[in-house]
Design a protein around this motif. Sequence first.
Motif, short mmCIF file in Angstrom:
data_model
loop_
_atom_site.label_atom_id
_atom_site.label_comp_id
_atom_site.label_asym_id
_atom_site.label_seq_id
_atom_site.Cartn_x
_atom_site.Cartn_y
_atom_site.Cartn_z
N PHE A 138 0.79 -1.18 -0.15
CA PHE A 138 -0.16 0.02 -0.08
C PHE A 138 0.82 1.24 -0.09
N GLY A 139 0.67 2.05 -0.81
CA GLY A 139 1.31 3.53 -0.91
C GLY A 139 2.68 3.53 -1.63
N ALA A 140 2.97 2.13 -1.95
CA ALA A 140 4.39 2.28 -2.56
C ALA A 140 4.22 2.43 -4.08
N ASP A 141 5.68 2.58 -4.90
CA ASP A 141 5.58 2.80 -6.05
C ASP A 141 5.89 1.34 -6.71
N MET A 142 4.89 0.66 -7.52
CA MET A 142 4.66 -0.61 -7.52
C MET A 142 4.65 -0.78 -9.21
N ASP A 143 5.29 -1.96 -9.54
CA ASP A 143 5.33 -2.44 -11.08
C ASP A 143 4.34 -3.85 -11.07
N VAL A 144 3.38 -3.47 -11.95
CA VAL A 144 2.44 -4.75 -11.83
C VAL A 144 2.39 -5.08 -13.32
N GLU A 145 2.67 -6.55 -13.43
CA GLU A 145 2.63 -7.23 -14.45
C GLU A 145 1.44 -8.45 -14.72
N PHE A 146 0.86 -8.46 -15.81
CA PHE A 146 0.16 -9.65 -15.71
C PHE A 146 -0.39 -10.03 -17.26
N THR A 147 -0.89 -11.11 -17.48
CA THR A 147 -1.45 -11.66 -18.69
C THR A 147 -3.12 -11.44 -18.58
#
Length: 148
Positions: free
Chosen positions: A125-134
């Motif tokens: 929560f609140g972090a700079d995230m990288d989200v990857e999905f297919t």
Amino acid sequence: MRIVVQRCKQAKVSVDNRVIGSIEKGLTLLVGITHEDTEKEAGYLAEKIAGLRIFEDAEGKMNLSVQDIGGAILSVSQFTLYGDCRKGKRPSFISAARPETAKPLYDRFNEMLREKGLTVETGEFGADMDVEFTNWGPVTLILEHPFN
């Protein structure tokens, strides 16, 4: 609450190049929380998502839920779902709940999904995230409660 639901073949979320959550087949959820949201809205949407029949059965019809297929959930907080772009070119996020309100409700929402027997991985929560999905299908739905 506003949730973007995406059927996925795999998904992962990373912070500082470190994977902190990953799933195989299931659902990727982008979860936005606004000021008026309570545990009531979270409970309604957890119930809806757990039973949402968007996976294909043996005849190719969307008849199965994430529970039915033994899938998992990757849930990522996403305050930008409440970005208002109607004026100017810079979004306003005034409708997004402040972190001190949103985080406990986001955590409770994820716990409600777990209480239904689902495996739930999360971002930070609140972090700079990288989200990857297919995205599988692709299938993407937007759920909102209360309904507008």
